[in-house]
Design an enzyme around this catalytic site. Sequence first.
Site, mmCIF file in Angstrom:
data_model
loop_
_atom_site.group_PDB
_atom_site.id
_atom_site.type_symbol
_atom_site.label_atom_id
_atom_site.label_comp_id
_atom_site.label_asym_id
_atom_site.label_seq_id
_atom_site.Cartn_x
_atom_site.Cartn_y
_atom_site.Cartn_z
ATOM 1 N N LYS A 1 0.735 -1.022 -0.019
ATOM 2 C CA LYS A 1 -0.058 -0.026 -0.054
ATOM 3 C C LYS A 1 0.757 1.470 -0.042
ATOM 4 O O LYS A 1 0.564 2.133 -0.732
ATOM 5 C CB LYS A 1 -1.014 0.087 1.170
ATOM 6 C CG LYS A 1 -2.048 -1.087 1.180
ATOM 7 C CD LYS A 1 -2.864 -0.821 2.383
ATOM 8 C CE LYS A 1 -2.508 -0.638 3.827
ATOM 9 N NZ LYS A 1 -1.884 -2.000 4.152
ATOM 10 N N ARG B 1 11.077 -7.248 4.904
ATOM 11 C CA ARG B 1 11.357 -5.560 5.065
ATOM 12 C C ARG B 1 12.204 -5.584 6.508
ATOM 13 O O ARG B 1 12.889 -4.591 6.886
ATOM 14 C CB ARG B 1 9.972 -5.149 4.959
ATOM 15 C CG ARG B 1 10.000 -3.728 5.149
ATOM 16 C CD ARG B 1 8.787 -3.075 4.944
ATOM 17 N NE ARG B 1 7.792 -3.162 6.212
ATOM 18 C CZ ARG B 1 6.404 -2.742 6.123
ATOM 19 N NH1 ARG B 1 5.908 -2.528 5.154
ATOM 20 N NH2 ARG B 1 5.708 -2.998 7.352
ATOM 21 N N ARG C 1 -9.483 1.320 9.093
ATOM 22 C CA ARG C 1 -8.936 0.278 9.303
ATOM 23 C C ARG C 1 -9.996 -0.661 10.166
ATOM 24 O O ARG C 1 -9.833 -1.912 10.620
ATOM 25 C CB ARG C 1 -7.619 0.238 10.229
ATOM 26 C CG ARG C 1 -6.460 -0.258 9.455
ATOM 27 C CD ARG C 1 -5.308 0.145 10.261
ATOM 28 N NE ARG C 1 -4.270 -0.632 10.000
ATOM 29 C CZ ARG C 1 -3.013 -0.203 9.252
ATOM 30 N NH1 ARG C 1 -3.160 0.866 8.774
ATOM 31 N NH2 ARG C 1 -2.226 -0.724 9.275
ATOM 32 N N ARG D 1 -0.692 -8.166 13.920
ATOM 33 C CA ARG D 1 -0.901 -7.261 12.770
ATOM 34 C C ARG D 1 -1.906 -7.863 11.585
ATOM 35 O O ARG D 1 -2.844 -7.562 11.265
ATOM 36 C CB ARG D 1 0.033 -6.504 12.058
ATOM 37 C CG ARG D 1 0.786 -5.506 12.752
ATOM 38 C CD ARG D 1 2.050 -5.043 12.677
ATOM 39 N NE ARG D 1 2.379 -4.626 11.201
ATOM 40 C CZ ARG D 1 3.328 -4.847 10.438
ATOM 41 N NH1 ARG D 1 4.441 -5.474 11.078
ATOM 42 N NH2 ARG D 1 3.284 -4.109 9.445
ATOM 43 N N ARG E 1 12.012 -1.958 11.389
ATOM 44 C CA ARG E 1 10.616 -1.420 11.818
ATOM 45 C C ARG E 1 10.628 -2.136 13.132
ATOM 46 O O ARG E 1 10.169 -3.275 13.083
ATOM 47 C CB ARG E 1 9.666 -1.435 10.972
ATOM 48 C CG ARG E 1 9.048 0.023 10.524
ATOM 49 C CD ARG E 1 8.176 0.027 9.830
ATOM 50 N NE ARG E 1 6.723 -0.521 9.926
ATOM 51 C CZ ARG E 1 5.671 -0.466 9.345
ATOM 52 N NH1 ARG E 1 5.338 0.205 8.225
ATOM 53 N NH2 ARG E 1 4.421 -0.925 9.833
HETATM 54 P P1 ADP Z 1 1.125 -1.875 8.029
HETATM 55 O O1 ADP Z 1 -0.169 -1.751 6.920
HETATM 56 O O2 ADP Z 1 2.171 -2.506 7.537
HETATM 57 O O3 ADP Z 1 0.644 -2.619 9.215
HETATM 58 P P2 ADP Z 1 1.012 0.866 8.869
HETATM 59 O O4 ADP Z 1 2.196 1.796 8.584
HETATM 60 O O5 ADP Z 1 -0.179 1.162 8.089
HETATM 61 O O6 ADP Z 1 1.676 -0.536 8.598
HETATM 62 O O7 ADP Z 1 0.500 0.971 10.425
HETATM 63 C C1 ADP Z 1 1.547 0.578 11.496
HETATM 64 C C2 ADP Z 1 0.676 0.745 12.799
HETATM 65 O O8 ADP Z 1 0.189 2.134 12.872
HETATM 66 C C3 ADP Z 1 -0.134 -0.204 12.958
HETATM 67 O O9 ADP Z 1 -0.190 -1.426 13.224
HETATM 68 C C4 ADP Z 1 -1.468 0.638 13.933
HETATM 69 O O10 ADP Z 1 -0.827 0.332 15.386
HETATM 70 C C5 ADP Z 1 -1.378 2.012 13.479
HETATM 71 N N1 ADP Z 1 -2.226 2.350 12.774
HETATM 72 C C6 ADP Z 1 -1.827 2.954 11.417
HETATM 73 N N2 ADP Z 1 -3.285 3.192 11.025
HETATM 74 C C7 ADP Z 1 -4.222 2.931 11.807
HETATM 75 C C8 ADP Z 1 -5.376 3.209 11.660
HETATM 76 N N3 ADP Z 1 -6.224 3.685 10.921
HETATM 77 N N4 ADP Z 1 -6.213 2.892 13.094
HETATM 78 C C9 ADP Z 1 -5.493 2.790 14.225
HETATM 79 N N5 ADP Z 1 -4.129 2.425 14.185
HETATM 80 C C10 ADP Z 1 -3.621 2.651 13.046
#
Ligand code: ADP
Length: 188
Positions: free
Chosen positions: A13, A127, A88, A144, A133
């Site tokens: 994404k 990654r 989400r 996740r 990360r």
């Molecule tokens: P990925 O999609 O690879 O898990 P992201 O960078 O999108 O990684 O998100 C990393 C973390 O940030 C998530 O695991 C969550 O803890 C937080 N996060 C991101 N977007 C949201 C959201 N819309 N609602 C709640 N937590 C979020």
Amino acid sequence: MRAVLLGPPGAGKGTQAVRLSERWSIPAISTGDIFRANVKGATELGRRAQEFMNAGALVPDEITNAMVRDRLAQDDTGEGFLLDGYPRNPDQAIELDSMLADMGIELDAAIEITADMDEVTARLLKRAEIEGRADDTEPVIRKRLEVYATSTAPLTAFYEGRGVLVQVDGLGAVDEVTDRLVAAVENR
Ligand code: ADP
């Protein structure tokens, strides 16, 4: 173009959001990136989000929703935006509807990048070696993916019901996937 980008962690994404935002001249807004910048900058928001992120859990909706509402209110979203990582869960999707209604606009597309769980797990572990990360360790990746299956996957049906869902296969070279996305969205 006002769109959200859906798909499991590791589907690509973030990578595709940057390319699509260039193509359509709209900002890509990644909630994960905003949270990470706040953690790095040691802000109050970052302090509140960090423990959830490190556990692979969602940051509580009241924090995330307020952050997105503020971000969408900035001037650069006038011609559109691409939300990456939000909504989400169904409550966030309903909250996004209300934000857009308040702004007098509607969502044009919910673009889902699909990828099977074995593939995304392998990508995330790779990654982890490169980027380091904090949430790319094996137990947190598992969590996740679980959160994705339980909370986020139901959004596919939600947006399908709205008639705005566009699904694209995320397997293949980065350029190929971008071409597929552009074609699918522009010909929808
Ligand atoms: P990925 O999609 O690879 O898990 P992201 O960078 O999108 O990684 O998100 C990393 C973390 O940030 C998530 O695991 C969550 O803890 C937080 N996060 C991101 N977007 C949201 C959201 N819309 N609602 C709640 N937590 C979020």
